[in-house]
Design a protein around this motif. Structure first.
Motif, PDB file in Angstrom:
ATOM      1  N   HIS A 288      40.754  40.213  32.272  1.00  0.00           N
ATOM      2  CA  HIS A 288      40.846  39.413  33.501  1.00  0.00           C
ATOM      3  C   HIS A 288      40.797  40.334  34.731  1.00  0.00           C
ATOM      4  CE1 HIS A 288      42.078  36.200  36.171  1.00  0.00           C
ATOM      5  NE2 HIS A 288      43.008  37.012  36.647  1.00  0.00           N
ATOM      6  N   ARG A 289      41.515  41.452  34.667  1.00  0.00           N
ATOM      7  CA  ARG A 289      41.524  42.391  35.800  1.00  0.00           C
ATOM      8  C   ARG A 289      40.129  43.002  36.010  1.00  0.00           C
ATOM      9  NH1 ARG A 289      45.972  46.476  34.112  1.00  0.00           N
ATOM     10  NH2 ARG A 289      45.291  47.514  35.997  1.00  0.00           N
ATOM     11  N   PHE A 290      39.462  43.342  34.911  1.00  0.00           N
ATOM     12  CA  PHE A 290      38.126  43.951  35.037  1.00  0.00           C
ATOM     13  C   PHE A 290      37.122  42.972  35.650  1.00  0.00           C
ATOM     14  CE2 PHE A 290      39.137  46.754  31.120  1.00  0.00           C
ATOM     15  CZ  PHE A 290      39.775  47.679  31.926  1.00  0.00           C
ATOM     16  N   ALA A 291      37.405  41.662  35.484  1.00  0.00           N
ATOM     17  CA  ALA A 291      36.462  40.656  35.993  1.00  0.00           C
ATOM     18  C   ALA A 291      36.571  40.467  37.508  1.00  0.00           C
ATOM     19  CB  ALA A 291      36.708  39.327  35.286  1.00  0.00           C
ATOM     20  N   ASN A 292      37.540  41.112  38.151  1.00  0.00           N
ATOM     21  CA  ASN A 292      37.732  40.967  39.604  1.00  0.00           C
ATOM     22  C   ASN A 292      36.450  41.358  40.340  1.00  0.00           C
ATOM     23  OD1 ASN A 292      38.461  41.304  42.299  1.00  0.00           O
ATOM     24  ND2 ASN A 292      40.486  42.144  41.843  1.00  0.00           N
ATOM     25  N   PRO A 293      35.750  40.385  40.942  1.00  0.00           N
ATOM     26  CA  PRO A 293      34.436  40.688  41.532  1.00  0.00           C
ATOM     27  C   PRO A 293      34.546  41.464  42.839  1.00  0.00           C
ATOM     28  CG  PRO A 293      35.037  38.407  41.966  1.00  0.00           C
ATOM     29  CD  PRO A 293      36.146  38.974  41.150  1.00  0.00           C
ATOM     30  N   ALA A 294      35.741  41.465  43.436  1.00  0.00           N
ATOM     31  CA  ALA A 294      35.880  42.112  44.748  1.00  0.00           C
ATOM     32  C   ALA A 294      36.079  43.618  44.630  1.00  0.00           C
ATOM     33  CB  ALA A 294      37.072  41.494  45.494  1.00  0.00           C
ATOM     34  N   LEU A 295      36.343  44.129  43.429  1.00  0.00           N
ATOM     35  CA  LEU A 295      36.656  45.560  43.301  1.00  0.00           C
ATOM     36  C   LEU A 295      35.422  46.448  43.434  1.00  0.00           C
ATOM     37  CD1 LEU A 295      39.336  45.621  40.452  1.00  0.00           C
ATOM     38  CD2 LEU A 295      39.627  46.425  42.809  1.00  0.00           C
ATOM     39  N   GLY A 296      34.302  45.979  42.893  1.00  0.00           N
ATOM     40  CA  GLY A 296      33.081  46.797  42.977  1.00  0.00           C
ATOM     41  C   GLY A 296      33.256  48.159  42.316  1.00  0.00           C
TER      42      GLY A 296
END
Ligand SMILES: NC(=O)c1ccc[n+]([C@@H]2O[C@H](COP(=O)([O-])OP(=O)(O)OC[C@H]3O[C@@H](n4cnc5c(N)ncnc54)[C@H](O)[C@@H]3O)[C@@H](O)[C@H]2O)c1
Ligand SMILES: O=P(O)(O)OC[C@@H](O)[C@@H](O)[C@H](O)[C@H](O)CO
Length: 469
Positions: A344-352
């Motif tokens: 779920h954390r890896f899916a964070n689209p804002a991190l880039g």
């Protein structure tokens, strides 16, 4: 006018730090002013209150100069799918450049007000091989014996600890905040060996607590600068981006005292090992898998790698079938649940978070992220099928081109040897990375060769989509 003490009162109140650097006692010397330290330990230390950090940039001056121009202030921009917020951190009450002023670093470590020395210098900064042996060349020997200025991490620590002992400056904890297996013991081993070269032993009253550190902190980009500027109303030249999640599990062994990091949620414990092995094998094993498969498929960021068709299913199976059987989680935690949270954390689209950033230094990272998992799993009689795919993806990555033929940079201390080694057996013969038991396991070598062949003929995206060899 950029962010600084003189512009701080123009920054929205909710973004301002609770205290200013000048109000704090410099109790911590931190070596390595990279992005992670600024978004993790500094945040915990600010929340703890009272303690200031003397930050040391061991090599490049870039971040140091930016921070100095801002009186030590910078912001952490926390991002997720719902937006972002910026918090100004004002906890660095001293800023030193190890490269040009190593004596100041030695003096800071020897200062009686210093009670904790912390480090984020990446795995290679410790100069240890996989077995924990310090690599001592002529230059380091000269640093350790006082014949040359202490520019390296072992050099700065040894000269600082000896100066501290001579000054009778009192007990100290030396705390590693890098991803390394048994990081406290490895750091103690490094310092012990380095002091041995100087003909000395570890002074009394020095501890080396272990810690598990966790927060995804990608390298700063122009987007980070824009987000910080928008949120603060003034430009910040040294912001960092981070995810909302953060975790710090620390062995509570601080003979000179420590900040109340638990105020920000840090877990102080007498056994870090289960947390550490779970993070290294599950979260980081999967992270590296996404990085290599994603980079081969031409995908730029981790979240996009995870969204390749079949990838979530493949990573869930990797966690459940290959990694979980080799990990004993901390009480009350399940490996599969922890793995789901990691995905779920890896899916964070804002991190880039760039696949190539996570992919770098593979020879340093693979032993604790993947190889030890494979060895334990094979010893337990498991197929370790998808772990073989991840290993094959790294091998394919070392060949230097993505599936579409575009070049992939190989940023690794052993890069020269990797470019030469093209077969699975040749790569498995790199003893700094792989134990002999792996290359002697011919059935497993054949599995890795099979996946490498699949990646070469079908490409990473199709191999992931098929989900089997
Ligand atoms: N970024 C993350 O998400 C994250 C999360 C958990 C742990 N970490 C740990 O923090 C480390 C640093 O990550 P970062 O994001 O700050 O990277 P970064 O590139 O921003 O900073 C790297 C730091 O390491 C120093 N360094 C690099 N090579 C060195 C060497 N040979 N000797 C001495 N110092 C050296 C640099 O000067 C710099 O201060 C990682 O290697 C990892 O162990 C990072
Ligand atoms: O920082 P590195 O280069 O050692 O590893 C890259 C990432 O896998 C790592 O930084 C993770 O984002 C982090 O460890 C999560 O806490």
């Amino acid at each position: 006018m950029g962010l600084s003490l003189s512009t701080l009162d123009t920054v929205p109140r909710e973004s301002r730090p609770p205290a200013l650097p000048g109000d704090l006692t410099p109790g911590i010397v931190h070596i390595g002013l990279g992005a992670f330290h600024r978004a993790h330990q500094a945040v915990y230390t600010q929340a703890a209150g009272g303690w200031g950090i003397v930050g040391v940039a061991p090599r490049s001056r870039d971040v140091l100069d930016r921070l100095r121009a801002q009186d030590g202030l910078y912001s952490v921009v926390t991002v997720d799918g719902d937006g972002s917020r910026a918090d100004v951190i004002g906890v660095h009450c001293g800023l030193l450049h190890g490269g040009s002023d190593p004596d100041a670093v030695v003096a800071a470590i020897a200062d009686p007000r210093t009670r904790v020395v912390t480090l984020t210098v990446t795995e290679k900064g410790y100069r240890l091989d996989a077995a924990g042996n310090l690599t001592v060349d002529e230059g380091l020997r000269a640093e350790l014996t006082g014949a040359a200025p202490p520019l390296s991490t072992p050099g700065a620590l040894v000269r600082g600890l000896l100066a501290r002992e001579a000054a009778g400056a009192g007990p100290l904890a030396v705390l590693c905040s890098d991803n390394m297996r048994g990081n406290g013991a490895r750091l103690r081993g490094m310092v012990t060996q380095a002091l041995g070269v100087a003909g000395r032993g570890v002074p009394a009253g020095i501890s080396f607590p272990s810690a598990m550190v966790d927060r995804i902190v990608p390298a700063t980009t122009s987007r980070t600068l824009d987000l910080a500027h928008t949120a603060l109303g003034v430009p910040d030249a040294a912001p960092v981006t981070a995810e909302p999640f953060m975790q710090w599990v620390i062995e509570d062994d601080f003979p000179g005292g420590r900040p109340r990091w638990e105020r920000a949620g840090a877990i102080l414990t007498d056994d870090v090992a289960p947390w550490e092995s779970m993070k290294l094998r599950v979260l980081l094993g999967v992270h590296s898998g996404l990085a290599y498969l994603g980079a081969l498929a031409g995908v730029e960021t981790i979240d996009r790698a995870l969204s390749l068709p079949g990838m979530v299913d493949l990573m869930e199976r990797l966690i459940r079938d290959d990694i979980a059987p080799t990990v004993t989680p901390p009480p009350g935690v399940t490996v599969v649940g922890y793995g789901a949270q990691a995905l779920h954390r890896f899916a964070n689209p804002a991190l880039g978070h760039r696949t190539l950033q996570v992919a770098m230094d593979g020879t340093q990272k693979l032993p604790y992220r993947l190889v030890e998992t494979i060895v334990d799993g094979r010893r337990a009689g498991l197929p370790m099928e998808l772990a073989a795919l991840v290993l094959a993806a790294w091998m394919r990555f070392t060949r230097g081109t993505a599936d579409d033929g575009s070049p992939l940079p190989l940023n690794d201390p052993l890069a020269d040897r990797l470019r030469g080694g093209s077969t699975v057996d040749e790569l498995l013969a790199i003893e700094e990375v792989f134990p002999p038991v792996l290359r002697e396991d011919r059935e497993y070598v054949a599995r890795v060769e099979h996946w490498l062949g699949a990646l070469e003929s079908g490409g990473a995206a199709d191999t992931v989509k098929a989900g089997h060899g």
